[in-house]
Design a protein around this motif. Structure first.
Motif, PDB file in Angstrom:
ATOM      1  N   TRP A 138      -4.915 -10.108  -0.282  1.00 10.99           N
ATOM      2  CA  TRP A 138      -3.801  -9.562  -0.905  1.00 10.99           C
ATOM      3  C   TRP A 138      -3.700 -10.526  -2.314  1.00 10.99           C
ATOM      4  N   HIS A 289     -10.454  -6.510   1.698  1.00  7.84           N
ATOM      5  CA  HIS A 289      -9.121  -5.861   0.593  1.00  7.84           C
ATOM      6  C   HIS A 289      -8.879  -4.725   1.017  1.00  7.84           C
ATOM      7  N   HIS A 292      -7.134  -4.401   4.515  1.00  9.39           N
ATOM      8  CA  HIS A 292      -5.587  -4.949   4.588  1.00  9.39           C
ATOM      9  C   HIS A 292      -4.709  -4.053   3.890  1.00  9.39           C
ATOM     10  N   HIS A 293      -4.762  -3.378   2.729  1.00  8.39           N
ATOM     11  CA  HIS A 293      -4.153  -2.434   2.124  1.00  8.39           C
ATOM     12  C   HIS A 293      -3.836  -1.154   2.602  1.00  8.39           C
TER      13      HIS A 293
END
Length: 481
Positions: A138, A289, A292-293
């Motif tokens: 994040w 990355h 996570h998103h």
């Protein structure tokens, strides 16, 4: 009971003493430390460790316990559920603090958040730390505050923010807690991580799980392979890659330590011979990355158009099995799939080629390939497995365009020019001349006979026509694009 309340140190995929932030934080308290590993695969569902990962985990845990014992402590192993084990340990020992290093898979992230809330509600100090990545998923966002979906832009932002602190050195001594015997602890063997049949013989010849093996492999690569990595990494017939991926996945070495070793040897993340490999560390960061998103992506395409993709169903099971077993009749693909089965690893160039064949020539869903890799790779990592499969299938972030279809014959001729890779893994083809090695179905009958090959008997006929299936794949893409 011990005069000083102990600190519980919960190890997961961070099986190292070097550059371990949770360990450093626990040591800074001056309290005795209880190192704990909790076996709770159901808490990682639906992505519990596969068979190859379990093999690695067994030997990594054994190596880690030996390292702890050499420093005056030991690893306590328990069977889950994790929250119950941690609460009972805290109750039995009077521990007031628990430390661990963060994981990023959706299921473990949700579990860890829930556990942290419960433990803090119990009045325990509970801290998690960054140890598996250079950047928290994040931390790097675009100018609009949104996650990146293109790697080059993501990595430029990372390089601008790259500040490499000195890694934490491994401690010489780890104070142990002697106040109680943990009756609920179990032996490593009782976890039954190793296979019941002897399919892992090639693993032992290929790998040394554990922190010592990780550090040795990193030193060897930086000394002997880093300078040529930019060109040698595409050659599966050569030892041109670091092979650090399983060590990084299990946390036997930190990415910060690897990067620090490279920079200490004069490498530069923006230019020179070290840049291509440092960029690959960035690709690994990109995987975390994205996971996570976009936590749905291990099962669902990031490009939602692919929800409607017309995957093949006719003969699907037969062709998938031939692909899994390295019996497609396409040598470069079969060599890769056999390397995977024998060693638990496959060269990255070949990973792209075999994935392209499955998703484009055979028109089988990328999820089925990702699942096979998940069970057979020793470096099976949810973030990077998902990123790689969606990239090749054309449905992920920064993906290869769907119309980029790898030709396994041309790939083999270009990146295995002497045929050493194919001849090693497909020895039944060893006597074929180079001209026909990557496409034996084009060899005249007298050439096949001289090489001792009967197609369909000693080696399969190709299960798919590469040109025709390429046309069909492009037609399927036209239907959804």
């Amino acid at each position: 009971m011990h005069a000083t309340a102990p600190v519980i140190l919960w190890f997961r995929r961070d099986l190292r003493l070097d550059d371990n932030p949770a360990l450093s934080a626990a040591l800074s308290s001056g309290a005795p430390i209880i190192p704990v590993y909790i076996h709770a695969p159901d808490e990682e569902a639906p992505w519990q460790p596969g068979a190859a990962s379990r093999w690695w985990l067994h030997w990594s845990l054994a190596a880690f316990d030996a390292a702890l014992r050499a420093r005056g402590n030991r690893l306590w192993i328990f069977n889950g559920p994790s929250l119950t084990v941690l609460q009972q340990l805290a109750h039995e020992t009077g521990a007031q603090a628990i430390h661990w290093n963060r994981l990023y898979d959706p299921a473990t992230r949700e579990r860890d958040t829930r556990i942290k809330q419960h433990l803090r509600a119990d009045g325990l100090g509970c801290e998690s730390h960054k140890a598996q990545v250079l950047f928290e998923p994040w931390e790097i966002l675009n100018s609009s505050g949104q996650p990146y979906r293109v790697f080059s832009a993501f990595w430029r932002a990372c390089v601008r923010s790259l500040q490499i602190e000195s890694p934490h050195p491994p401690p010489e001594h780890i104070p142990s807690y002697t106040g109680i015997k943990f009756n609920a602890a179990c032996a490593l063997k009782s976890l039954a991580l190793l296979p019941s049949s002897n399919w892992d013989a090639g693993f032992h010849a290929t790998w040394e799980p554990g922190e010592t093996g990780a550090i040795a492999r990193a030193h060897a690569f930086i000394e002997h392979g880093l300078a040529d990595y930019g060109t040698a990494r595409d050659r599966p017939d050569q030892l041109g890659t670091s092979r650090l991926s399983p060590h990084l996945h299990f946390g036997e070495i930190s990415p910060r330590r690897v990067l620090h070793m490279i920079l200490s040897s004069g490498g530069d993340p923006t230019q020179g011979t070290a840049e291509p490999y440092i960029r690959e560390l960035g690709w690994r960061e990109f995987g975390y990355h994205l996971l996570h998103h976009f936590p749905q992506t291990p099962d669902a395409p990031l490009d939602e158009r692919f929800q409607a993709f017309p995957w093949a169903t006719e003969r699907a099971e037969m062709t998938r099995t031939a692909w899994q077993r390295g019996q497609t009749g396409i040598p470069f693909v079969d060599a890769g799939m056999r390397e995977l089965w024998h060693t638990g690893w496959m060269h990255n160039r070949v990973r792209m080629v075999v994935a392209s064949l499955l998703t484009k020539n055979l028109l089988l869903p990328w999820q089925s390939g990702a699942r096979w890799f998940w069970d057979t790779l020793v470096d099976a990592d949810l973030a990077n497995n998902t990123l790689g499969w969606q990239w090749t299938a054309g449905c992920g972030a920064d993906a290869a365009p769907y119309f980029r279809i790898f030709n396994p014959v041309l790939q083999g001729q270009r990146f295995d020019p002497d045929g050493a890779y194919v001849r090693h893994w497909c020895p039944e083809l060893a006597r074929l001349p180079d001209k026909y090695l990557q496409q034996p179905w084009t060899a005249p009958q007298n050439v096949l006979a001289a090489a001792g090959i009967r197609l369909g008997h000693d080696y399969p006929q190709p299960i798919v026509d590469l040109a025709q299936s390429r046309t069909q794949a492009l037609a399927a893409w036209e239907r959804i694009k």
